[in-house]
Design an enzyme around this catalytic site. Structure first.
Site, PDB file in Angstrom:
ATOM      1  N   GLU A 287       0.871  -1.191   0.000  1.00 45.70           N
ATOM      2  CA  GLU A 287       0.000   0.000   0.000  1.00 45.70           C
ATOM      3  C   GLU A 287       0.895   1.224   0.000  1.00 45.70           C
ATOM      4  O   GLU A 287       1.725   1.396   0.892  1.00 45.70           O
ATOM      5  CB  GLU A 287      -0.929  -0.047   1.217  1.00 45.70           C
ATOM      6  CG  GLU A 287      -1.937  -1.178   1.132  1.00 45.70           C
ATOM      7  CD  GLU A 287      -2.686  -1.189  -0.195  1.00 45.70           C
ATOM      8  OE1 GLU A 287      -3.209  -0.144  -0.601  1.00 45.70           O
ATOM      9  OE2 GLU A 287      -2.715  -2.249  -0.857  1.00 45.70           O
ATOM     10  N   CYS A 321      -1.773   9.308   3.795  1.00 46.05           N
ATOM     11  CA  CYS A 321      -1.783   8.915   2.379  1.00 46.05           C
ATOM     12  C   CYS A 321      -3.101   9.337   1.744  1.00 46.05           C
ATOM     13  O   CYS A 321      -3.189   9.547   0.541  1.00 46.05           O
ATOM     14  CB  CYS A 321      -1.567   7.424   2.244  1.00 46.05           C
ATOM     15  SG  CYS A 321      -2.702   6.479   3.243  1.00 46.05           S
TER      16      CYS A 321
HETATM   17  P1  NAP Z   1       8.958   4.742   3.323  1.00 50.33           P
HETATM   18  O1  NAP Z   1      10.107   5.651   3.387  1.00 50.33           O
HETATM   19  O2  NAP Z   1       8.711   3.999   2.054  1.00 50.33           O
HETATM   20  O3  NAP Z   1       9.140   3.708   4.528  1.00 50.33           O
HETATM   21  C1  NAP Z   1       8.158   2.744   4.834  1.00 50.33           C
HETATM   22  C2  NAP Z   1       8.831   1.586   5.522  1.00 50.33           C
HETATM   23  O4  NAP Z   1       9.702   0.936   4.591  1.00 50.33           O
HETATM   24  C3  NAP Z   1       9.698   1.997   6.704  1.00 50.33           C
HETATM   25  O5  NAP Z   1       9.600   1.043   7.723  1.00 50.33           O
HETATM   26  C4  NAP Z   1      11.083   1.988   6.077  1.00 50.33           C
HETATM   27  O6  NAP Z   1      12.122   1.828   7.011  1.00 50.33           O
HETATM   28  C5  NAP Z   1      10.974   0.793   5.180  1.00 50.33           C
HETATM   29  N1  NAP Z   1      12.012   0.696   4.154  1.00 50.33           N
HETATM   30  C6  NAP Z   1      12.796   1.672   3.653  1.00 50.33           C
HETATM   31  N2  NAP Z   1      13.634   1.149   2.712  1.00 50.33           N
HETATM   32  C7  NAP Z   1      13.347  -0.164   2.620  1.00 50.33           C
HETATM   33  C8  NAP Z   1      13.856  -1.231   1.831  1.00 50.33           C
HETATM   34  N3  NAP Z   1      14.820  -1.069   0.925  1.00 50.33           N
HETATM   35  N4  NAP Z   1      13.342  -2.464   2.007  1.00 50.33           N
HETATM   36  C9  NAP Z   1      12.370  -2.670   2.909  1.00 50.33           C
HETATM   37  N5  NAP Z   1      11.852  -1.698   3.684  1.00 50.33           N
HETATM   38  C10 NAP Z   1      12.336  -0.456   3.542  1.00 50.33           C
HETATM   39  O7  NAP Z   1       7.593   5.493   3.672  1.00 50.33           O
HETATM   40  P2  NAP Z   1       7.310   6.447   4.923  1.00 50.33           P
HETATM   41  O8  NAP Z   1       7.987   7.747   4.701  1.00 50.33           O
HETATM   42  O9  NAP Z   1       7.589   5.708   6.186  1.00 50.33           O
HETATM   43  O10 NAP Z   1       5.739   6.630   4.835  1.00 50.33           O
HETATM   44  C11 NAP Z   1       5.122   7.617   4.068  1.00 50.33           C
HETATM   45  C12 NAP Z   1       4.583   7.011   2.787  1.00 50.33           C
HETATM   46  O11 NAP Z   1       3.669   5.970   3.117  1.00 50.33           O
HETATM   47  C13 NAP Z   1       3.797   7.998   1.953  1.00 50.33           C
HETATM   48  O12 NAP Z   1       4.128   7.815   0.600  1.00 50.33           O
HETATM   49  C14 NAP Z   1       2.331   7.599   2.209  1.00 50.33           C
HETATM   50  O13 NAP Z   1       1.451   7.948   1.181  1.00 50.33           O
HETATM   51  C15 NAP Z   1       2.470   6.118   2.356  1.00 50.33           C
HETATM   52  N6  NAP Z   1       1.350   5.536   3.100  1.00 50.33           N
HETATM   53  C16 NAP Z   1       0.436   4.793   2.416  1.00 50.33           C
HETATM   54  C17 NAP Z   1      -0.660   4.255   3.077  1.00 50.33           C
HETATM   55  C18 NAP Z   1      -1.676   3.435   2.343  1.00 50.33           C
HETATM   56  O14 NAP Z   1      -2.493   2.785   2.984  1.00 50.33           O
HETATM   57  N7  NAP Z   1      -1.675   3.435   1.029  1.00 50.33           N
HETATM   58  C19 NAP Z   1      -0.808   4.467   4.449  1.00 50.33           C
HETATM   59  C20 NAP Z   1       0.167   5.222   5.120  1.00 50.33           C
HETATM   60  C21 NAP Z   1       1.243   5.750   4.441  1.00 50.33           C
HETATM   61  P3  NAP Z   1      12.867   3.162   7.567  1.00 50.33           P
HETATM   62  O15 NAP Z   1      11.828   3.909   8.328  1.00 50.33           O
HETATM   63  O16 NAP Z   1      13.957   2.637   8.402  1.00 50.33           O
HETATM   64  O17 NAP Z   1      13.355   3.898   6.349  1.00 50.33           O
END
Ligand code: NAP
Length: 516
Positions: A287, A321
């Site tokens: 997601e 999001c």
């Molecule tokens: P993110 O930077 O993609 O991080 C999400 C998770 O992925 C974190 O736990 C992060 O760890 C981890 N991660 C980073 N690099 C990775 C890799 N190479 N392999 C596996 N995992 C990895 O996103 P965010 O900044 O935390 O969240 C904001 C985003 O989430 C926005 O784009 C928002 O729209 C989206 N979101 C979507 C929904 C939905 O239901 N569609 C809901 C909420 C949020 P680290 O924190 O250690 O980097």
């Protein structure tokens, strides 16, 4: 099991003194526990690591909320081994027994509600009402998925041909890696984890690097609820350091991810690659982001539309999001709606969410602050800023004031996900054009239409390209069981968290036929 029917957890009423007092007491209590250390939890072991993650209060970055372990491949390997071992027993545990753990975790969250809200305020920078909605959502996920597992525990009805019995049942999959974002650190982490667990899988739970202490509290709650050792392995760590290893490993059966499009696509790609000893095609539930639009036509109730634009754009500083980041206004009502939105947004109080009356807290981190501030600079060149100030010094808190840009539809700020309190306002000459602009995005998460015109609403019902479409209301705050949530297009795999199709994504369906 004789359970009462599912219903959503009621939000706290902040006009009641006793709730305000309880929240103040919880802030004081949690405030006295800031700065502690939290190890990883792998099976029965508390595991320390060489490195650590230091989590700070985004409203006051010099205040350390806590320090957690920072997993490397060594701990990830231990966690994968432990989860693989625990799967033997947990996958054979009855659906009822698994559901009871979720119900117990829900009861604990209800008892510890104010404490959870206080952690949200300190580590997530959430104003009270936003924190409360999120903890209520976590409770809802537990209650809803427990009941969903009971519904699916004996499989579902299919047809049989004469002389045969056909059965269609679900079985657990294996080891799941749960990777969560920081913006709903209690709700999304609890929801993704509880669905995987109640379906009979064992998991590695990786919280975001920005909210690992809340992750530790959620892990403790599952432990307190009686989840057997090794079913949930708490693995705080940097995604950039352990993410690829967890995703690529042959022991991983599925990955449940919520976060940005960039990370989601990387996970999808790595999980698809064939590796040595591969025994299954990994399943990816991803997601991702959004660039969500609200369309206001010339027939709409303009006061109500403006209030819901403000609510959808600036709730939790636009870091949802589902947040409205584009308002597409019919030319006939453009000036009036824009004026009303600006007036209402001016009333929002920005500040440290420790105070009861704050509506807009900080953004989560320094990198996020820099990113949003960069978009504010871009927006100033692309259009006219009608609300907002230049961001201040991040060392005194990652605050960005609600900002509005009047821009053309193809402006960068109107196309890219900013994930902050920045709204792009776009003019459309008629409803056709407004819907076209709304749909002209690779994303497709949420969207809304404000209108009294039945034809417009019916068209949008069919054609608005988004997983969650709302009419004449705000576009955020999806309720579990009532508004199943998930996006189309580059917003993700449309898994619909909190809906009837979600649990089967965590299980393998089996058809068994016996001829008599
Ligand atoms: P993110 O930077 O993609 O991080 C999400 C998770 O992925 C974190 O736990 C992060 O760890 C981890 N991660 C980073 N690099 C990775 C890799 N190479 N392999 C596996 N995992 C990895 O996103 P965010 O900044 O935390 O969240 C904001 C985003 O989430 C926005 O784009 C928002 O729209 C989206 N979101 C979507 C929904 C939905 O239901 N569609 C809901 C909420 C949020 P680290 O924190 O250690 O980097």
């Amino acid at each position: 099991m004789g359970l009462i029917p599912y219903k959503n957890e009621v939000y706290l009423d902040w006009s009641e003194d006793k709730n305000v007092e309880s929240m103040r007491a919880a802030l004081k209590d949690v405030g006295s526990r800031l700065g502690r250390s939290y190890p990883a939890i792998i099976g029965s072991k508390r595991v320390e690591t060489n490195g650590e993650i230091v989590s700070v209060n985004p409203a006051n970055p010099s205040q350390v909320v806590g320090r957690t372990a920072s997993a490397t491949e060594r701990e990830a390997n231990m966690a994968l081994d432990t989860a693989t071992g625990a799967f033997e027993h947990w996958s054979r545990t009855s659906p009822e027994a698994r559901a009871r753990i979720l119900l117990r975790a829900s009861a604990i969250m209800k008892r510890r509600r104010f404490e959870l809200l206080a952690w949200e305020a300190y580590e997530g920078g959430k104003p009270w009402a936003e924190a409360d909605a999120q903890v209520a959502e976590a409770i809802d996920f537990l209650e809803y998925y427990a009941r969903e597992m009971l519904r699916l525990g004996d499989g579902v009805e299919i047809y049989s041909i004469p002389g045969e019995e056909s059965r269609y049942t679900y079985q657990p999959m294996g080891v799941g890696v749960i990777i969560a974002p920081w913006n709903f650190p209690t709700a999304i982490l609890t929801g993704m984890s509880s669905a995987a667990i109640v379906a009979g899988n064992t998991i590695i739970m990786k919280p975001s690097e920005f909210t690992p202490v809340i992750g530790a509290v959620v892990a403790e709650i599952f432990e307190e609820a009686g989840l057997p050792e090794g079913v949930l392995n708490f693995l705080p760590g940097y995604g950039s350091e352990v993410g690829d290893y967890l995703v690529e490993d042959a022991r991983t059966r599925f990955i449940s991810f919520t976060g940005s499009m960039k990370t989601g696509l990387r996970i999808n790609e790595l999980a698809a690659r064939q590796i040595e000893n591969q025994r299954w095609v990994k399943r990816v539930i991803a997601e991702m982001g959004g660039k969500d639009a609200m369309v206001i036509d010339e027939s709409a109730d303009l006061d109500s539309a403006a209030a819901d634009i403000v609510k959808s754009a600036y709730g939790y500083s636009g870091q949802k999001c589902s947040a409205a980041s584009r308002a597409i206004l019919h030319a006939d009502v453009y000036d009036e709606v824009l004026d009303k939105v600006v007036e209402k947004a001016k009333d929002l109080k920005i500040g440290d969410p420790e105070s009861a009356d704050v509506n807009v807290g900080p953004v989560i981190s320094e990198p996020q602050f820099e990113k949003v501030a960069g978009y504010v600079d871009v927006g100033k060149q692309e259009g006219e800023r009608v609300l907002g100030e230049d961001p201040g010094d991040p060392q005194s808190g990652y605050f960005i004031s609600p900002t509005i840009f009047e821009v053309e539809r193809d402006a960068t700020v109107a196309r890219e996900e900013i994930f902050g309190p920045v709204l792009s306002v776009i003019k459309a000459s008629d409803f056709d054009e407004a819907l076209r602009v709304a749909n002209d995005s690779p994303y497709g998460l949420t969207g809304g239409v404000y209108s009294k015109n039945r034809d417009h609403l019916e068209r949008a019902r069919r054609e608005f390209k988004a997983g969650n479409v709302y009419f004449n209301r705000s576009i955020t705050g999806a309720l579990v069981g009532v508004q199943p949530f998930g996006g189309f297009g580059m917003s993700g795999t449309d898994s619909k968290a909190g809906g009837p199709d979600y649990l089967p994504l965590h299980m393998l369906a089996r058809t068994v036929v016996e001829r008599f």
